[in-house]
Write a protein that holds these residues in place. Structure first.
Motif, short mmCIF file in Angstrom:
data_model
loop_
_atom_site.label_atom_id
_atom_site.label_comp_id
_atom_site.label_asym_id
_atom_site.label_seq_id
_atom_site.Cartn_x
_atom_site.Cartn_y
_atom_site.Cartn_z
N ALA A 128 0.84 -1.20 0.00
CA ALA A 128 0.00 0.00 0.00
C ALA A 128 0.88 1.25 0.00
CB ALA A 128 -0.92 -0.01 1.21
N ILE A 130 0.50 5.64 -0.11
CA ILE A 130 -0.44 6.73 0.09
C ILE A 130 -0.14 7.85 -0.90
CG2 ILE A 130 -1.36 8.42 1.70
CD1 ILE A 130 -2.03 5.51 2.34
N ARG A 136 -5.23 5.59 -0.76
CA ARG A 136 -4.37 4.42 -0.72
C ARG A 136 -4.31 3.80 -2.12
NH1 ARG A 136 -6.69 1.90 2.96
NH2 ARG A 136 -5.24 2.10 4.72
#
Length: 309
Positions: free
Chosen positions: A162, A164, A178
């Protein structure tokens, strides 16, 4: 594990000592590298590697099950049903083939038909230098490199991580979200670049710079970026779309999530004009897979013509 076999060694002689002909399996073996479900347990991209090696040497694949247990080596039945090379054509026109069952298959009944009978063979071509401009692989990033997942990683066995994103969204407003990225995507696309193909990114109008994504995949940030309508698609509803203007008559593979209205007509028009074209539809919930990349590698084998100095 079949994937551990050393494919750098010279292929064993497949001559049948009794007949003088080349031995060829009449069907896929139980763990054929071409069989559905990957019973050979090949790593993603491994089959494409095999085919690239065969195309470069214009040779053939020997069935791994005929190289153990005292069996006599024979050409892979799955390969023989699907592909042709210089060497397979030479063998067919000179010695001919003795077709034999795979190890453990037993005698064949009258009228036996293999699982691969009726397939249209593809002529594998050398994948080195070419006699024309390189093929273009256009990737519509959304849903291909960035699956539409939210709190959990997409399904599958890729190494998802993941990230951001905190920047401008398509509407020009600040956005924080995300984004799931898989390192395998960078490795696979680097492999396509190594074949001599050119990567091009396709993004809808107003989309943020794709280098935020591609740099995190280990890809160079100098690939062209084309603005493509996210409804119409590669043809952009016109004859002078950005993709048409950039690629011209070069072979083009378009990799995108489904939903672009002009994909079929764009591809038909290009093929009718003699321009090799491949459409690869990617599930936006899972993103690009090894099977998609294998398909592009096989397509490259058919359109990237050998160079004759």
């Amino acid at each position: 594990m079949i994937d551990d076999l050393d494919d750098t060694e010279a292929a064993p002689d497949i001559t049948d000592l009794a007949t003088g002909r080349a031995r060829q399996l009449d069907d896929e073996c139980a763990t054929c590298v071409f069989a559905a479900g990957n019973p050979a347990n090949l790593r993603t991209g491994r089959l494409a590697h095999f085919l690239t090696e065969v195309a470069d040497t214009q040779s053939y694949i020997v069935c791994h099950e005929t190289m153990t247990g005292g069996e006599m080596p024979a050409m892979c039945g799955g390969f023989a049903a699907r592909y042709e090379t210089d060497q397979t054509q030479i063998l067919e026109r000179t010695t001919g083939y003795t077709r034999v069952p795979p190890p453990g298959a037993g005698p064949r009944p009258a009228g036996f038909a293999s699982r691969a009978d009726g397939l249209r063979k593809v002529r594998l071509r050398t994948t080195g230098r070419a006699d024309g401009p390189p093929p273009v692989i256009v990737i519509a990033i959304d849903g291909v490199l960035t699956p539409r997942a939210a709190d959990s990683p997409p399904p599958g066995d890729l190494s998802w991580a993941a990230h951001i994103y905190d920047g401008l969204g398509p509407n020009g407003e600040q956005r924080k979200a995300r984004v799931w990225l898989a390192r395998e995507h960078g490795m696979w696309l680097t492999g396509l670049l190594a074949r001599g193909a050119e990567l091009v990114w396709a993004t809808p109008p107003g989309t943020a710079d794709p280098t935020w994504i591609t740099s995190r995949l280990g890809l160079a940030d100098n690939a062209p970026v084309l603005t493509v309508d996210d409804v119409a698609g590669p043809g952009d509803g016109s004859t002078d779309s950005p993709i048409a203007a950039y690629t011209g008559a070069r072979p083009v593979a378009w990799i995108a999530a489904p939903g672009h209205s002009d994909e079929p007509s764009w591809a038909r028009d290009r093929v009718a004009a003699g321009h090799p074209t491949l459409l690869v539809s990617v599930d936006p919930m899972t993103g690009l897979t090894g099977e998609h990349v294998d398909l592009v590698h096989t397509w490259l084998n058919t359109v990237w013509r050998p160079y004759h100095p």
